[in-house]
Every structure is written in C-alpha cells, then in structure tokens.
Design a protein around this motif. Structure first.
Motif, short mmCIF file in Angstrom:
data_model
loop_
_atom_site.label_atom_id
_atom_site.label_comp_id
_atom_site.label_asym_id
_atom_site.label_seq_id
_atom_site.Cartn_x
_atom_site.Cartn_y
_atom_site.Cartn_z
N ALA A 92 0.82 -1.22 0.00
CA ALA A 92 0.00 0.00 0.00
C ALA A 92 0.85 1.26 0.00
O ALA A 92 0.43 2.30 -0.52
N THR A 93 2.06 1.16 0.54
CA THR A 93 2.93 2.33 0.61
C THR A 93 3.42 2.77 -0.78
O THR A 93 3.90 3.90 -0.94
N LEU A 94 3.29 1.89 -1.78
CA LEU A 94 3.72 2.25 -3.13
C LEU A 94 2.92 3.44 -3.65
O LEU A 94 3.47 4.32 -4.33
N GLY A 95 1.63 3.48 -3.34
CA GLY A 95 0.81 4.60 -3.81
C GLY A 95 1.32 5.92 -3.29
O GLY A 95 1.40 6.91 -4.05
N SER A 96 1.70 5.98 -2.03
CA SER A 96 2.25 7.21 -1.45
C SER A 96 3.55 7.60 -2.13
O SER A 96 3.82 8.79 -2.37
N ALA A 97 4.37 6.61 -2.46
CA ALA A 97 5.65 6.88 -3.12
C ALA A 97 5.43 7.42 -4.53
O ALA A 97 6.10 8.37 -4.96
N LEU A 98 4.51 6.81 -5.27
CA LEU A 98 4.26 7.25 -6.64
C LEU A 98 3.73 8.68 -6.69
O LEU A 98 3.99 9.42 -7.65
N GLU A 99 2.98 9.07 -5.67
CA GLU A 99 2.42 10.42 -5.66
C GLU A 99 3.51 11.48 -5.58
O GLU A 99 3.29 12.64 -5.92
N GLY A 127 -2.21 18.60 -0.93
CA GLY A 127 -1.90 19.40 -2.11
C GLY A 127 -0.43 19.69 -2.28
O GLY A 127 -0.05 20.58 -3.05
N ARG A 128 0.44 18.94 -1.61
CA ARG A 128 1.87 19.24 -1.61
C ARG A 128 2.70 18.31 -2.46
O ARG A 128 3.87 18.59 -2.75
N ASN A 129 2.13 17.16 -2.88
CA ASN A 129 2.91 16.17 -3.62
C ASN A 129 2.95 16.47 -5.11
O ASN A 129 2.09 17.16 -5.66
N ALA A 130 3.96 15.90 -5.77
CA ALA A 130 4.21 16.24 -7.17
C ALA A 130 3.06 15.87 -8.09
O ALA A 130 2.71 16.64 -9.00
N LEU A 131 2.45 14.71 -7.89
CA LEU A 131 1.44 14.24 -8.84
C LEU A 131 0.23 15.18 -8.92
O LEU A 131 -0.13 15.61 -10.01
N PRO A 132 -0.44 15.52 -7.82
CA PRO A 132 -1.57 16.44 -7.95
C PRO A 132 -1.17 17.83 -8.42
O PRO A 132 -1.91 18.47 -9.19
N VAL A 133 0.00 18.30 -7.98
CA VAL A 133 0.46 19.62 -8.42
C VAL A 133 0.66 19.63 -9.92
O VAL A 133 0.17 20.53 -10.64
N GLU A 134 1.36 18.63 -10.45
CA GLU A 134 1.65 18.60 -11.88
C GLU A 134 0.42 18.27 -12.71
O GLU A 134 0.29 18.75 -13.85
N SER A 160 6.21 22.26 0.33
CA SER A 160 5.83 21.60 -0.92
C SER A 160 6.86 20.54 -1.28
O SER A 160 8.06 20.70 -1.05
N ARG A 161 6.38 19.43 -1.84
CA ARG A 161 7.27 18.37 -2.31
C ARG A 161 7.49 18.45 -3.82
O ARG A 161 8.04 17.51 -4.41
N HIS A 162 7.08 19.55 -4.43
CA HIS A 162 7.32 19.74 -5.85
C HIS A 162 8.46 20.74 -6.05
O HIS A 162 8.63 21.66 -5.24
N ALA A 163 9.22 20.54 -7.11
CA ALA A 163 10.40 21.38 -7.34
C ALA A 163 10.06 22.86 -7.43
O ALA A 163 10.88 23.72 -7.11
N SER A 164 8.84 23.17 -7.86
CA SER A 164 8.44 24.57 -8.00
C SER A 164 8.16 25.24 -6.67
O SER A 164 8.08 26.47 -6.59
#
Length: 257
Positions: A92-99, A127-134, A160-164
């Motif tokens: 289940a932790t894979l989903g968190s990693a992919l996000e 709203g801080r992870n790369a997937l929803p932001v991108e 934020s966990r996104h480079a931006s």
C-alpha cells in the motif's frame, strides 16, 4: 454484560461533533467557491466538454463517489493512475511513493482522453505532492479547467514536495478548501500517543456532492436537462440509465462502447 470500551460513546460523539463542525464551516465559508465550481462544471457540460476526477490514496474515495453514481452526473469519469488510486495496490505504501514522483503526471495526461474544453477535479488533502500539483499545472496548460479540492492549511504549515515549491491550490481555476487540519485526525486521548479519527473523507465527499448539486441546478436553470443517473435498484432505473449512457456515450469512459 461486556465492559464499555475505554472512552465509550463519548469518543463517537466527539467525532460526530468534529465532523459536523467541519461540514458547517465548509457550508458557511465556501459558498462562493462551491457556486463557482458548480457553475464551471455546468459550463463544461453545456459546451460539450467531458468531466474527470482524480484523487490519490484515500482522496480517491471522494473522486470515486462522484463517478457512475445514482443521483450523480453521468459525465463524470475517474482519471485512474495505476498504483495510486487506492490501497488495493501491494504494498500500500507504493501509492504514497508514486504520488511524489515528478514527471508521472505528464505521462498520465499524455495517455488520457483529456483535451481542451474538458474539466478535471483534482483532490489532494495536502496538495503538496508532485502528482496532484503537476496534474493541475499540466492540465491547465492543455486548456482543461481545474477544480482543486484540498486543505489550504497545508500550504502554510508544510513544505511543498514539488520542485516549483507550489501547491495544488496554486494551479486551479477554483479551489475548494476542506478546512481539514494538518494531520487529518480530529481526536486525541490521554495514553494514546497519536491523534486519530480522520474526517477528510466525510467532508470532501460532502463538499463534492454539494458542488454536483449546484451544477445540476445551474443546468436546470438554463433549460438543460442534467445528465443524471438513477439507482438501478428502483423500477425503471436500468432503462433510464441505458438511455443516458447511449445519449452521452462519447463523453463517458467508464464503460465499453
């Protein structure tokens, strides 16, 4: 007679009070955003666009709640990302990693049916992870309208966990604030080291259903029949749904042609 559990009904009552309080806050503090989101969905339906919803992990529960739902708009489709949609993936932790993987959103959108004129609801508590932001960022670049459903508090209390350095809320046409506190746990108890009883699913689901109700009303006010589904467990429900699915088949992606 069995012994009453520690905390007894008091904890259940406290959770209901917390959830009701959050629902009241959303009702009282987000009416303009709810109206704006519902109107944007109605505009998309009226103009021939398609509707999509995305959420990762438990945020996906609220997305799934508005897809192929009795009493809901038939045009809402789930934008599913394998390994991210729910806790059925192993581990289940894979989903968190992919996000948190940057660049994944681009591949998702490139292989999805989303196009200019469509609308995407992106649900992410933090709203801080790369997937929803991108997803939000790239979808808007394609000419897709984006409604973000998130807890705005995370933007001031986390990094934020996104480079931006940006959050989901920074890339939306409309933002719906769920008011959920950072950590998503409403209760605490002496002797229990971690907070517990999350309310984000309750609040986010109700918030989105309020938006869908608003969209339905806007369409009706314009003289447009909202493409609603009926329960298959009432007489005539299957026949009704078959008609709706045929009529709007080119805008529905959760069934085979």
């Amino acid at each position: 007679m069995s012994e009453e559990p520690r905390g007894g009904s008091e904890l259940a009552g406290r959770f209901f009070d917390a959830a009701i309080g959050l629902l009241r806050r959303v009702r009282d503090e987000e009416p303009e955003s709810i109206t704006a989101a519902g109107t944007l969905i109605a505009d998309t339906v009226a103009s021939g666009g398609r509707l999509f919803a995305f959420g990762a992990g438990h945020s996906s529960l609220a997305a799934q709640d508005v897809v192929y739902r009795a009493g809901g708009l038939a045009l809402m489709n789930l934008l599913a990302v394998p390994g991210v949609v729910g806790v059925d993936v192993m581990p289940a932790t894979l989903g968190s990693a992919l996000e948190r993987v940057e660049g994944l959103a681009g591949a998702v959108l490139d292989t999805s049916p989303l196009r200019s004129g469509d609308l995407l609801v992106v649900i992410s508590l933090s709203g801080r992870n790369a997937l929803p932001v991108e997803l939000a960022m790239n979808a808007r670049a394609l000419g897709v309208k984006v409604i973000g459903v998130t807890s705005v508090a995370y933007a001031s209390e986390t990094t934020s966990r996104h480079a931006s350095g940006t959050y989901l809320k920074d890339h939306c046409d409309v933002v719906l604030d769920t008011k959920i506190a950072v950590g998503d746990a409403e209760l605490g108890l002496d002797g229990v080291p971690a907070p517990f009883a999350p309310a984000s699913t309750v609040v986010t689901t109700a918030l989105l259903q309020a938006v869908m109700a608003t969209a339905t009303g806007v369409l009706a006010d314009r003289g447009i029949e909202p493409p609603l589904l009926r329960s298959g467990n009432v007489d005539g429900g299957h026949e009704w749904n078959d008609r709706i699915l045929r009529e709007y088949g080119d805008r529905i992606f959760y069934r085979q042609a």
